[in-house]
Scaffold this motif. Structure first.
Motif, PDB file in Angstrom:
ATOM      1  N   PRO A 134      99.152 -71.033  -2.083  1.00  0.00           N
ATOM      2  CA  PRO A 134      98.017 -71.456  -1.643  1.00  0.00           C
ATOM      3  C   PRO A 134      97.461 -70.595  -0.350  1.00  0.00           C
ATOM      4  CG  PRO A 134      99.539 -72.774  -0.741  1.00  0.00           C
ATOM      5  CD  PRO A 134     100.312 -71.881  -1.670  1.00  0.00           C
ATOM      6  N   GLN A 135      96.292 -70.355   0.017  1.00  0.00           N
ATOM      7  CA  GLN A 135      95.702 -69.705   1.117  1.00  0.00           C
ATOM      8  C   GLN A 135      95.629 -70.404   2.378  1.00  0.00           C
ATOM      9  OE1 GLN A 135      91.944 -68.423  -0.518  1.00  0.00           O
ATOM     10  NE2 GLN A 135      92.772 -67.169  -1.939  1.00  0.00           N
ATOM     11  N   TYR A 136      96.569 -70.067   3.351  1.00  0.00           N
ATOM     12  CA  TYR A 136      96.597 -70.835   4.661  1.00  0.00           C
ATOM     13  C   TYR A 136      95.541 -70.214   5.691  1.00  0.00           C
ATOM     14  CZ  TYR A 136     100.807 -72.479   2.678  1.00  0.00           C
ATOM     15  OH  TYR A 136     101.760 -73.316   1.661  1.00  0.00           O
ATOM     16  N   THR A 137      94.981 -71.092   6.555  1.00  0.00           N
ATOM     17  CA  THR A 137      94.135 -70.496   7.714  1.00  0.00           C
ATOM     18  C   THR A 137      95.027 -70.499   8.763  1.00  0.00           C
ATOM     19  OG1 THR A 137      93.505 -72.734   7.925  1.00  0.00           O
ATOM     20  CG2 THR A 137      92.107 -71.501   6.572  1.00  0.00           C
ATOM     21  N   HIS A 138      95.861 -71.274   9.103  1.00  0.00           N
ATOM     22  CA  HIS A 138      96.816 -71.267  10.542  1.00  0.00           C
ATOM     23  C   HIS A 138      98.233 -71.219  10.023  1.00  0.00           C
ATOM     24  CE1 HIS A 138      93.063 -72.357  12.761  1.00  0.00           C
ATOM     25  NE2 HIS A 138      93.003 -72.953  11.853  1.00  0.00           N
ATOM     26  N   ILE A 139      98.889 -69.912  10.400  1.00  0.00           N
ATOM     27  CA  ILE A 139     100.232 -69.616   9.810  1.00  0.00           C
ATOM     28  C   ILE A 139     101.062 -69.243  11.079  1.00  0.00           C
ATOM     29  CG2 ILE A 139     101.816 -68.212   8.348  1.00  0.00           C
ATOM     30  CD1 ILE A 139      99.473 -67.518   6.736  1.00  0.00           C
ATOM     31  N   ASP A 140     101.977 -70.141  11.418  1.00  0.00           N
ATOM     32  CA  ASP A 140     102.970 -70.058  12.477  1.00  0.00           C
ATOM     33  C   ASP A 140     104.129 -69.358  12.084  1.00  0.00           C
ATOM     34  OD1 ASP A 140     103.712 -70.305  14.981  1.00  0.00           O
ATOM     35  OD2 ASP A 140     105.013 -72.377  14.491  1.00  0.00           O
ATOM     36  N   LEU A 141     103.947 -68.049  11.757  1.00  0.00           N
ATOM     37  CA  LEU A 141     104.900 -67.131  11.334  1.00  0.00           C
ATOM     38  C   LEU A 141     104.294 -65.604  11.587  1.00  0.00           C
ATOM     39  CD1 LEU A 141     105.580 -68.392   7.543  1.00  0.00           C
ATOM     40  CD2 LEU A 141     107.124 -68.572   9.470  1.00  0.00           C
ATOM     41  N   LYS A 142     105.448 -64.855  11.826  1.00  0.00           N
ATOM     42  CA  LYS A 142     105.085 -63.338  12.221  1.00  0.00           C
ATOM     43  C   LYS A 142     106.034 -62.541  11.072  1.00  0.00           C
ATOM     44  CE  LYS A 142     104.642 -64.241  17.149  1.00  0.00           C
ATOM     45  NZ  LYS A 142     105.200 -64.033  18.363  1.00  0.00           N
ATOM     46  N   LYS A 143     105.423 -61.362  10.936  1.00  0.00           N
ATOM     47  CA  LYS A 143     105.996 -60.278  10.118  1.00  0.00           C
ATOM     48  C   LYS A 143     107.338 -59.990  10.663  1.00  0.00           C
ATOM     49  CE  LYS A 143     105.307 -55.617   8.356  1.00  0.00           C
ATOM     50  NZ  LYS A 143     104.344 -54.322   8.238  1.00  0.00           N
ATOM     51  N   GLY A 144     107.962 -59.994   9.673  1.00  0.00           N
ATOM     52  CA  GLY A 144     109.730 -59.432  10.121  1.00  0.00           C
ATOM     53  C   GLY A 144     110.486 -60.792  10.337  1.00  0.00           C
ATOM     54  N   GLN A 145     109.716 -62.012  10.735  1.00  0.00           N
ATOM     55  CA  GLN A 145     110.659 -63.355  11.056  1.00  0.00           C
ATOM     56  C   GLN A 145     111.472 -63.570  10.005  1.00  0.00           C
ATOM     57  OE1 GLN A 145     107.988 -66.206  12.468  1.00  0.00           O
ATOM     58  NE2 GLN A 145     109.432 -67.748  12.111  1.00  0.00           N
ATOM     59  N   TYR A 167     105.318 -73.629   4.260  1.00  0.00           N
ATOM     60  CA  TYR A 167     104.550 -72.884   3.490  1.00  0.00           C
ATOM     61  C   TYR A 167     105.164 -72.249   2.037  1.00  0.00           C
ATOM     62  CZ  TYR A 167     102.992 -72.356   8.304  1.00  0.00           C
ATOM     63  OH  TYR A 167     102.707 -72.618   9.746  1.00  0.00           O
ATOM     64  N   ILE A 168     104.132 -72.176   1.218  1.00  0.00           N
ATOM     65  CA  ILE A 168     104.527 -71.322  -0.023  1.00  0.00           C
ATOM     66  C   ILE A 168     104.225 -70.042   0.055  1.00  0.00           C
ATOM     67  CG2 ILE A 168     104.245 -71.258  -2.525  1.00  0.00           C
ATOM     68  CD1 ILE A 168     103.550 -74.367  -2.656  1.00  0.00           C
ATOM     69  N   GLY A 169     105.199 -69.306  -0.176  1.00  0.00           N
ATOM     70  CA  GLY A 169     104.925 -67.792  -0.323  1.00  0.00           C
ATOM     71  C   GLY A 169     105.568 -67.059  -1.618  1.00  0.00           C
ATOM     72  N   LEU A 170     105.449 -65.772  -1.639  1.00  0.00           N
ATOM     73  CA  LEU A 170     105.921 -65.211  -2.967  1.00  0.00           C
ATOM     74  C   LEU A 170     106.997 -63.929  -2.609  1.00  0.00           C
ATOM     75  CD1 LEU A 170     105.444 -64.689  -6.129  1.00  0.00           C
ATOM     76  CD2 LEU A 170     103.842 -62.914  -5.207  1.00  0.00           C
ATOM     77  N   ILE A 171     108.130 -63.965  -3.334  1.00  0.00           N
ATOM     78  CA  ILE A 171     108.831 -62.792  -3.358  1.00  0.00           C
ATOM     79  C   ILE A 171     108.473 -61.976  -4.655  1.00  0.00           C
ATOM     80  CG2 ILE A 171     111.462 -61.861  -3.572  1.00  0.00           C
ATOM     81  CD1 ILE A 171     112.211 -64.518  -2.416  1.00  0.00           C
ATOM     82  N   SER A 192     104.731 -59.731   4.846  1.00  0.00           N
ATOM     83  CA  SER A 192     103.519 -59.527   5.199  1.00  0.00           C
ATOM     84  C   SER A 192     102.773 -60.812   5.242  1.00  0.00           C
ATOM     85  CB  SER A 192     102.568 -58.452   4.517  1.00  0.00           C
ATOM     86  OG  SER A 192     102.395 -59.010   3.119  1.00  0.00           O
ATOM     87  N   ILE A 193     101.625 -61.101   5.765  1.00  0.00           N
ATOM     88  CA  ILE A 193     101.017 -62.243   6.209  1.00  0.00           C
ATOM     89  C   ILE A 193      99.180 -61.769   5.698  1.00  0.00           C
ATOM     90  CG2 ILE A 193      99.811 -64.154   7.144  1.00  0.00           C
ATOM     91  CD1 ILE A 193     102.491 -64.117   8.744  1.00  0.00           C
ATOM     92  N   ARG A 194      98.785 -61.830   4.385  1.00  0.00           N
ATOM     93  CA  ARG A 194      97.734 -61.077   4.112  1.00  0.00           C
ATOM     94  C   ARG A 194      96.297 -61.861   4.628  1.00  0.00           C
ATOM     95  NH1 ARG A 194      98.078 -60.852  -2.246  1.00  0.00           N
ATOM     96  NH2 ARG A 194      99.698 -62.404  -2.226  1.00  0.00           N
ATOM     97  N   GLU A 195      95.273 -60.984   4.361  1.00  0.00           N
ATOM     98  CA  GLU A 195      94.137 -61.715   4.995  1.00  0.00           C
ATOM     99  C   GLU A 195      93.729 -62.495   4.363  1.00  0.00           C
ATOM    100  OE1 GLU A 195      91.138 -58.413   5.098  1.00  0.00           O
ATOM    101  OE2 GLU A 195      92.282 -57.172   6.331  1.00  0.00           O
ATOM    102  N   ASP A 196      93.992 -63.065   3.269  1.00  0.00           N
ATOM    103  CA  ASP A 196      93.646 -64.142   2.189  1.00  0.00           C
ATOM    104  C   ASP A 196      94.455 -65.217   2.464  1.00  0.00           C
ATOM    105  OD1 ASP A 196      95.755 -63.477   1.096  1.00  0.00           O
ATOM    106  OD2 ASP A 196      94.928 -63.069  -0.951  1.00  0.00           O
TER     107      ASP A 196
END
Length: 275
Positions: A134-145, A167-171, A192-196
Motif C-alpha cells: 500500500p501507499q502510506y502518507t505518514h511513515i514513522d520509519l527512517k532509512k537504515g532503521q 506497515y507492508i513493505g517489499l524485499i 528506502s521510503i519512496r515518494e509514492d
C-alpha cells in the motif's frame, strides 16, 4: 478510552468482583479481579487493554499479540460458518467474519491477521484480506532503521513483509540471500521510503558503517574451510549469495577491508587467510 489499545486508566472504585477504571473524560470500564494485582487500590493507575465482550467494554491486564491497526500471526481456535475465532493472547478471542477471510480458515492453523475497528458494527475485527504494498502518507520509519519483519508471501519482485506490525513493505529478490518461509519472523533494515509511500526493505544493513558484520562472516567462513574460500571479485552474485548469504557488493567491501588490514590474500579465483 481507546478501544483495542493498551493504555493507563485510573481505578475509580472497586466491588467484590473487581475494579472500575476511569479515563480523563469520566468513561468507566470494568476490570475483573482475576486480572488485577492483589494490592490494587482506588486511585492507582493501571495499564490495561480495552476489548469488547457481548456489547460491553472490558479491561484486562493481559497483553494481546497485536492491537487495532496492527498485524500478527494468530492461530485459529474455532471455525464456524459465520467466521473464525483466533487466539490473540487475551481471554476473549478475535473474530474474523467469513467475508474477511482471504481463504477458508482451518482450525489450529496459523494466519497473518490485521486487526481493525469495523465501521459498520463498531466492533474489533480481524481480517486476512489486505492490500499488497500500500501507499502510506505518514511513515514513522527512517532509512537504515533496524526493524522486525513478518514474512507474507513471495512474488515476482521479491517478498512482501510486515514491518514492525504496522506497515507492508517489499524485499526485492536481489536482496534475498537465504531461504525464506511465509509467516516466519526476520530482522530487517529500511532500504528506502519512496515518494509514492511504498517501503523497500533489506535483510542486511548497508554501508561501510555496517561492514564489520560482513567481514566477520567472511572470516568465519574462512576458518570453517581451512583458511581458504573459492570466492573472489570474479565470483557471481549467486555464488556469493549461496556461500555467504550476502550481496556481492558487501562481499567486495568486506574482503577489501580484510586485504587492506593484511588479514587475507586475494588471488585470482579464491581468498586465503594470511599466516
Amino acid at each position: 478510552m481507546q478501544i483495542g489499545k493498551s493504555q493507563y486508566l485510573k481505578v475509580s472504585r472497586k466491588s467484590e468482583a473487581g475494579f472500575y477504571l476511569k479515563d480523563e473524560s469520566g468513561n468507566e470500564v470494568f476490570l475483573s479481579k482475576l486480572f488485577a494485582e492483589a494490592d490494587t487500590e482506588v486511585g492507582d493507575d493501571v495499564q490495561v487493554f480495552i476489548y469488547q465482550e457481548e456489547g460491553e467494554l472490558k479491561a484486562t491486564t493481559e497483553t494481546p499479540f497485536c492491537e487495532v491497526d496492527q498485524y500478527a500471526v494468530l492461530r485459529a481456535v474455532q471455525t464456524l460458518p459465520s467466521g473464525a475465532f483466533m487466539d490473540w493472547g487475551i481471554i476473549k478471542d478475535l473474530f474474523i467474519p467469513y467475508k474477511q477471510q482471504k481463504g477458508k480458515i482451518v482450525e489450529d492453523k496459523k494466519y497473518l491477521v490485521y486487526v481493525y475497528i469495523n465501521e459498520e458494527t463498531g466492533l474489533i475485527t480481524g481480517t486476512t484480506k489486505f492490500k499488497r504494498n500500500p501507499q502510506y502518507t505518514h511513515i514513522d520509519l527512517k532509512k537504515g532503521q533496524k526493524v522486525d519483519l513478518i514474512l507474507m508471501n513471495e512474488t515476482e519482485l521479491g517478498w512482501n513483509v510486515v514491518i514492525n506490525q504496522q506497515y507492508i513493505g517489499l524485499i526485492y529478490s536481489s536482496d534475498v540471500y537465504k531461504k525464506l518461509y511465509p509467516l516466519n519472523e526476520e530482522v530487517g533494515y529500511i532500504k528506502s521510503i519512496r515518494e509514492d509511500g511504498k517501503i523497500d526493505v533489506s535483510l542486511q544493513p548497508d554501508g561501510f558503517e555496517n561492514i564489520d558484520n560482513f567481514r566477520q562472516s567472511v572470516l568465519d567462513a574462512l576458518e570453517e574451510n581451512g583458511g581458504l574460500l573459492y570466492l573472489s571479485d570474479q565470483s557471481s552474485p549467486e555464488e556469493i549469495k549461496n556461500e555467504l548469504h550476502m550481496s556481492k557488493k558487501n562481499f567486495k567491501k568486506a574482503i577489501g577491508g580484510l586485504y587492506k588490514d593484511q588479514i587475507i590474500e586475494i588471488l585470482e579465483d579464491k581468498i586465503r587467510l594470511k599466516h
